[in-house]
Write an enzyme that holds these catalytic residues in place. Structure first.
Site, PDB file in Angstrom:
ATOM      1  N   ASP A 316      25.594 -37.613  81.641  1.00  0.00           N
ATOM      2  CA  ASP A 316      25.467 -37.683  83.091  1.00  0.00           C
ATOM      3  C   ASP A 316      25.461 -39.124  83.591  1.00  0.00           C
ATOM      4  O   ASP A 316      24.914 -40.021  82.943  1.00  0.00           O
ATOM      5  CB  ASP A 316      24.157 -36.993  83.500  1.00  0.00           C
ATOM      6  CG  ASP A 316      23.938 -37.005  84.996  1.00  0.00           C
ATOM      7  OD1 ASP A 316      24.758 -36.414  85.716  1.00  0.00           O
ATOM      8  OD2 ASP A 316      22.945 -37.618  85.438  1.00  0.00           O
ATOM      9  N   GLU A 369      30.686 -38.161  82.450  1.00  0.00           N
ATOM     10  CA  GLU A 369      30.820 -38.066  83.905  1.00  0.00           C
ATOM     11  C   GLU A 369      30.871 -39.516  84.410  1.00  0.00           C
ATOM     12  O   GLU A 369      29.839 -40.155  84.584  1.00  0.00           O
ATOM     13  CB  GLU A 369      29.641 -37.329  84.540  1.00  0.00           C
ATOM     14  CG  GLU A 369      29.843 -37.137  86.037  1.00  0.00           C
ATOM     15  CD  GLU A 369      28.560 -37.158  86.852  1.00  0.00           C
ATOM     16  OE1 GLU A 369      28.604 -36.814  88.038  1.00  0.00           O
ATOM     17  OE2 GLU A 369      27.509 -37.563  86.307  1.00  0.00           O
TER      18      GLU A 369
END
Length: 639
Positions: A316, A369
């Site tokens: 993330d 990401e």
């Protein structure tokens, strides 16, 4: 009175050397708590890193949470590790560390390496084990092929707590085993190859969706025990479905029992808020330059791959790690030693993380990401890259949704949004994501992003998914989007499964299932997913008509596919499209098919004619349904 602490250690000098150099990647075998036998006595060994503490003891339900009764001993080697053995304790013991700081504070901290915690909002750690009799060896032996970059990779992203609740009690979470009973057959029906769980590591604040983690080594007790979660993963593996975990090494919250100021000092985070505080998320940034912190994080990544048989990690907020000035104004950040905005320590950490993952678990994938144009995110470290296996194609997602949100009459002005992705689309190994972030905070559900009346919204959504599944790269779709959830995602309730009582939503669900099957069965859609050799525009200039056509290519030209999109609500009869071969071409997918609640305008087979068109020596004339995607495949060769 409880038994006193006994001097005992599980650390060798080599362990300590690795830890202090940032190269110990299996700290979960050493730090934390575990049941052991010492001199014939059964009990629990505790070990915690708190180098700036003056005093550390274990408090828990076994000693009335008395901080004076069970002090740990600090190691002589200046590693900052406190440890000890307490007899007659067992799995299920609730505990914390009482830490006396150099400034006289008294802190009560959960164990950073605890593998189980109390049910939030309670915050104690629980002694437990990750022992499990796994029955997924067949999958583990073959997952290198299942996870390969030249194989289909279609991900169903989901949040366990809000995917489905107990129908008899909507306030009750399903536990991991109950999820397995429902999720496994559903994913099999939908033909997804992988499932990605949003962070299941323990987090005290449920509305954080799991992104504010305090228990990095503990799966959330909201849904059951470690073994319950292993059961879910095993059931998915037995059904030929890979498991990806969302992993958050970018920041952590400031909860009193967590990592923040763990021993009274800024141990895991930077002391300077320009480096150590995240203004967007009101959380704290790991100090990637500290060797022991890198060991902690990389050990955590390998823990999930090792003990839980996880098949991949989606990392993330990588962009927030890479840039010192991420979400900061002038004067709120400090340049690196070269005067730039790159976080050099984070760059090195990400490279080490990927090298450690692929060295120890070569059959898994790491997925970034990362929302900027940082070069080489999914390129090997030996080529100067960060070493990830794949990267989310955020630009494609934004451009595509911007196009589809337009009323079709205006789409000609956004035409380039649909073609720009191939300008940079082969610089990385891209995954196409329609994730949770796109269906919250007023962004609308995928259904209500689409313009027009109800029929047109559904048709647009079907066409969008047809485009996504036939374009370059791998695929990710957030839960609920596969059946046209109309409301934005709400973490506090189940998806609106009742929508499947209605034909339009049944049609979208059937379409996604069939697109997944098409993707898995057609090599041209995955064998060269990251190579320009696997994609060719045929028609990219029909701005007024809103029509696009492209070829997808695999290793065998006989399997090439022609994809044609008509993204206006106008039926286009006898539309000519260039094709690479003469012979019969068969329609193998049509998003306008009545089985998807479409209008039913279709053709089964057409013959290619020796008519030069769109830079091809031959072409076909086909009817294009409104707001639809078609896939054509050569049925036979000219003799």
């Amino acid at each position: 009175m409880s038994e006193p602490v006994t001097a005992f250690s599980m650390f060798s000098e080599f362990d300590i050397a690795l830890f202090r150099s940032g190269k110990h990647y299996k700290l979960y075998e050493k730090l934390g708590s575990r049941t052991v036998e010492v001199d014939g006595e059964h009990g629990v060994y505790f070990a915690v890193w708190a180098p700036n503490a003056n005093y550390v003891s274990v408090i828990g339900d076994f000693n009335g949470w008395n901080s004076a009764e069970h002090p740990l001993m600090v190691r002589w080697d200046e590693s900052g590790i406190w440890e000890g053995f307490i007899p007659n304790l067992s799995n299920g013991t609730h505990y914390k560390y009482h830490i006396g700081t150099a400034t006289g504070e008294k802190l009560e901290k959960a164990d950073p390496f605890a593998i189980r915690t109390e049910l939030p909002p309670r915050t104690a750690s629980i002694v437990d084990t990750t022992w499990y009799m796994w029955e997924d060896q067949d999958w583990m032996d073959r997952r290198y092929d299942k996870n390969a970059l030249d194989k289909p990779f279609s991900v169903y992203e989901m949040h366990i707590g809000s995917w489905m609740r107990d129908p008899a009690d909507p306030e009750r979470f399903l536990n991991y085993r109950e999820v397995a009973e429902r999720l496994v057959p559903y994913l099999q029906e939908m033909n997804f190859t992988h499932v990605e769980f949003m962070p299941i590591m323990e987090h005290p604040y449920y509305p954080s969706w799991g992104y504010q983690i305090t228990g990095y080594f503990a799966c959330s007790s909201r849904y059951g025990s470690p073994q319950d979660f292993m059961y879910l993963i095993e059931a998915l593996h037995q059904a030929e479905i890979g498991v990806i975990l969302d992993w958050v090494p970018s920041h952590f919250p400031g909860d009193a029992h967590g990592l923040y100021r763990f021993d009274g000092s800024h141990l895991f985070e930077h002391e300077d808020p320009r480096k150590g505080y995240h203004p967007d998320w009101k959380s704290y940034i790991f100090n990637y330059g500290r060797n022991e912190v890198r060991s902690f994080l990389i050990s955590n990544a390998l823990f999930w791959l090792d003990r839980y048989h996880v098949d991949g990690l989606r990392v993330d907020a990588v962009a927030s790690m890479l840039y010192l000035d991420y979400s900061r104004n002038h004067g709120e950040w400090e340049p690196n030693v070269f005067g730039g905005n790159e976080n050099l320590d984070a760059v090195q950490f990400l490279k080490e993380f990927n090298e450690a993952v692929y060295t120890n678990f070569p059959s898994v994938q790491t997925i970034a990401e990362e929302s900027t144009s940082w070069p080489g995110v999914s390129r090997p470290t030996y080529q100067g890259g960060l070493g990830f296996g794949m990267k989310w194609m955020m630009g494609w997602m934004h451009d595509t949704l911007a196009y589809f949100k337009e009323d079709p009459i205006n789409r000609k002005y956004a035409h380039d949004n649909m073609t720009f992705g191939t300008v940079y689309g082969f610089h990385e190994n891209f995954m196409l994501p329609f994730s949770h972030d796109e269906v919250v905070y007023g962004k609308h559900s995928m259904h209500y992003k689409m313009p027009g009346d109800d029929w047109q919204r559904i048709a647009n959504l079907r066409a969008l998914y047809a485009y996504m599944f036939t374009f370059l790269g791998t695929k990710l779709l957030f839960m609920g989007s596969e059946f046209g959830q109309t409301a934005e995602w709400n973490v506090d309730q189940s998806l609106d499964w009742h929508l499947l009582d209605y034909e339009p939503h049944q049609g979208i669900k059937k379409l996604v299932s069939d697109l997944n099957r098409l993707y898995r069965n057609e090599p041209a859609l995955y064998e060269k997913a990251f190579s320009p050799e696997g994609f060719q525009w045929i028609e990219m200039g029909a701005r007024e008509e809103g029509v696009f056509a492209f070829l997808r290519k695999g290793h065998d030209a006989a399997n090439d596919l022609m994809v044609v999109l008509n993204l206006t609500p106008v039926v286009r009869r006898n539309f000519r499209v260039g094709v690479p071969f003469l012979g019969e071409w068969e329609s193998i997918f049509n998003s306008d098919d009545p089985i998807y609640h479409g209008s039913g305008i279709s053709q089964s087979i057409v013959n290619a004619e020796p008519t030069y068109w769109m830079h091809c020596d031959q072409s076909i004339s086909i009817d294009l349904p409104p707001l639809a995607g078609l896939v054509w495949k050569r049925k036979s060769k000219v003799k």
